[in-house]
Design an enzyme around this catalytic site. Structure first.
Site, PDB file in Angstrom:
ATOM      1  N   SER A  43       2.478  10.405   7.535  1.00  0.00           N
ATOM      2  CA  SER A  43       1.063  10.255   7.836  1.00  0.00           C
ATOM      3  C   SER A  43       0.543  11.451   8.647  1.00  0.00           C
ATOM      4  O   SER A  43       0.637  12.580   8.189  1.00  0.00           O
ATOM      5  CB  SER A  43       0.833   8.924   8.561  1.00  0.00           C
ATOM      6  OG  SER A  43      -0.509   8.547   8.523  1.00  0.00           O
ATOM      7  N   ASP A  77       0.224   4.919   2.773  1.00  0.00           N
ATOM      8  CA  ASP A  77       0.752   5.537   3.996  1.00  0.00           C
ATOM      9  C   ASP A  77       2.249   5.274   4.202  1.00  0.00           C
ATOM     10  O   ASP A  77       2.715   4.137   4.116  1.00  0.00           O
ATOM     11  CB  ASP A  77      -0.027   4.968   5.181  1.00  0.00           C
ATOM     12  CG  ASP A  77       0.088   5.807   6.430  1.00  0.00           C
ATOM     13  OD1 ASP A  77       1.221   6.005   6.907  1.00  0.00           O
ATOM     14  OD2 ASP A  77      -0.954   6.257   6.936  1.00  0.00           O
TER      15      ASP A  77
END
Length: 316
Positions: free
Chosen positions: A83, A195
């Protein structure tokens, strides 16, 4: 109570449920691949990896950590990011370091990465983020970066951790950074990704798989809110998510040699206006750990190559 962007992120996730249109198709040159990559091996010193964790705007702290390590002559052989950590890690692996990385972070605005759209399984497309990363790296693929780089995403259909080590850097970072319900899932070769923090917020295991012998992990995750008012449905969901996330983080960090934890607890997910503060916290946390890092690195180097190190010692 939830604060600012944390509340917004949860609301975005709930609103996105009503989206029903299909994702617009994209033509991607050199899509990122989860291809196997041979572990890095060195004869005379330990293989060093930086592992940069997820945390949205709290990830600006990674910039401060990397600057201090760079200033003290610590160099990585591998960088693994999830991320926000994948964004900073990709730029660093591509040669944007020190003051240049700080400047890039200070110039980054929310509008540079947020291409808003009507709810469609997410309210941000993510194409701007992909372009931003590729532009900074002059379009280089992951395998063309200066340092071995890998980033982690989550396959939406089966929940499997996916590690991208080749191909389109910007798209791999985009997949790794696609916070569910806020960013649309990213489609790569027919598979949807979200993610990487969903399954691997601080991917220490990935660094070990790539051959890391000394792992410096940076954790910018948010702890459960002990003093928060948990008196509503969203508050219960948010607190439960933090508890679950910390359980995963704790399990991952057990295999790191050094863990750096900048104090970014009060910085919310989308607080880009506090990026300078986050970087400062990163610098302070790294400064507090640099002595231990140097001591452990020297010991590992002596253990790995005793003849070389013994020959370098002064004789009485």
């Amino acid at each position: 109570m939830l604060k600012g962007a944390c509340r917004s992120a949860v609301i975005f996730s709930l609103v996105a449920i009503v989206g029903c249109a299909s994702l617009a198709p994209e033509t991607v040159l050199n899509p990122p691949l989860a291809a196997s990559r041979s572990p890095v091996l060195l004869d005379d010193r330990p293989v060093v990896a930086y592992v940069l964790g997820s945390g949205a705007a709290r990830g600006f702290a990674h910039v401060g950590v990397l600057k201090v390590l760079e200033d003290h002559g610590v160099r990585p052989d591998i960088i693994v990011g999830t991320s926000a950590g994948s964004i900073v890690g990709a730029l660093y692996a591509g040669g944007i370091r020190g003051d240049a990385l700080v400047q890039a972070a200070l110039e980054l605005e929310r509008s540079d990465v947020a291409d808003w759209s009507l709810p469609n399984r997410g309210v941000i497309r993510g194409r701007l983020l992909q372009k931003l990363v590729n532009d900074h790296l002059n379009g280089r693929a992951i395998e063309q970066l200066d340092i071995v780089f890998a980033c982690v995403a989550t396959a939406l259909r089966n929940g499997k951790r996916t590690v991208f080590t080749r191909g389109n850097t910007g798209m791999a970072v985009r997949a790794s950074s696609s916070f569910p319900g806020v960013f649309r899932p990213v489609v790569i070769d027919g598979q949807e990704y979200v993610d990487g923090g969903v399954v691997s917020p601080v991917p220490v295991a990935v660094a070990r798989e790539l051959g890391a012998e000394f792992v410096i992990a940076v954790d910018v995750s948010k702890l459960p809110e002990r003093d928060a008012d948990i008196d509503g449905t969203i508050q219960v969901l948010h607190q439960s998510f933090l508890i679950m996330s910390q359980a995963i983080v704790g399990a991952e960090l057990k295999d790191a040699d050094v863990v750096i934890r900048p104090d970014v607890r009060e910085i919310s997910l989308m607080a880009f206006d506090r990026r300078a503060e986050a970087m400062e916290e990163g610098e302070q946390a790294a400064q507090a750990s640099i002595g231990e890092i140097k001591r452990l690195l020297l010991r590992r180097a002596r253990e790995k190559s005793p003849r070389r190190w013994n020959a370098s010692l002064p004789r009485s």
